[in-house]
Design a protein around this motif. Structure first.
Motif, PDB file in Angstrom:
ATOM      1  N   HIS A   1     -22.029 -77.127 -38.757  1.00  0.00           N
ATOM      2  CA  HIS A   1     -21.687 -76.490 -40.021  1.00  0.00           C
ATOM      3  C   HIS A   1     -21.293 -77.572 -41.009  1.00  0.00           C
TER       4      HIS A   1
ATOM      5  N   GLU B   1     -23.494 -69.849 -39.398  1.00  0.00           N
ATOM      6  CA  GLU B   1     -22.444 -68.860 -39.108  1.00  0.00           C
ATOM      7  C   GLU B   1     -22.628 -68.251 -37.722  1.00  0.00           C
TER       8      GLU B   1
ATOM      9  N   LEU C   1     -14.082 -71.308 -38.226  1.00  0.00           N
ATOM     10  CA  LEU C   1     -15.396 -71.132 -37.611  1.00  0.00           C
ATOM     11  C   LEU C   1     -15.295 -70.563 -36.205  1.00  0.00           C
TER      12      LEU C   1
END
Length: 116
Positions: free
Chosen positions: A47, A20, A54
């Motif tokens: 990811h 993240e 994102l």
């Protein structure tokens, strides 16, 4: 978009973002972009569930950058070997907010890891 007669400048540095994207990571990217001279940055966001969402934490960072090249790629962890092979010498830093996600990073790159 480039101004008339302005040449594309390939980024000299690559940054990997694992997991993240936090405010700390965005602040570190701002510093890296500022110190990358006029060459800009190539970002790989790693990811396992890629999606356009994102990029949401990077919105201001992207829109405020008007002078340097900024390339952004979203890859899955299975593609990391290919990224390492292609970008190994150019990887300046590997940023993460969760150090547990770094298990797939080769030992030769562990000195470039920063937890932000």
């Amino acid at each position: 978009m480039y101004a008339y007669r302005e040449k594309y400048k390939e980024p000299l540095f690559t940054v990997l973002i694992v997991g993240e994207i936090t405010k700390g990571i965005v602040n570190r990217l701002i510093d890296l972009l500022r110190t990358s001279q006029s060459s800009g940055l190539r970002l790989y966001i790693v990811h396992n569930h890629p999606s356009p969402k994102l990029l949401e934490p990077l919105r201001d960072f992207i829109f405020k950058n008007n002078a340097r090249t900024l390339e952004i790629f979203i890859v899955q962890s299975e593609q990391l070997e290919e990224v390492y092979r292609k970008e190994h010498e150019k990887i300046k830093v590997i940023l993460t907010s969760n150090p547990n996600l770094l298990q797939h990073i080769p030992g030769s790159l562990t000195n470039r890891v920063e937890v932000a």
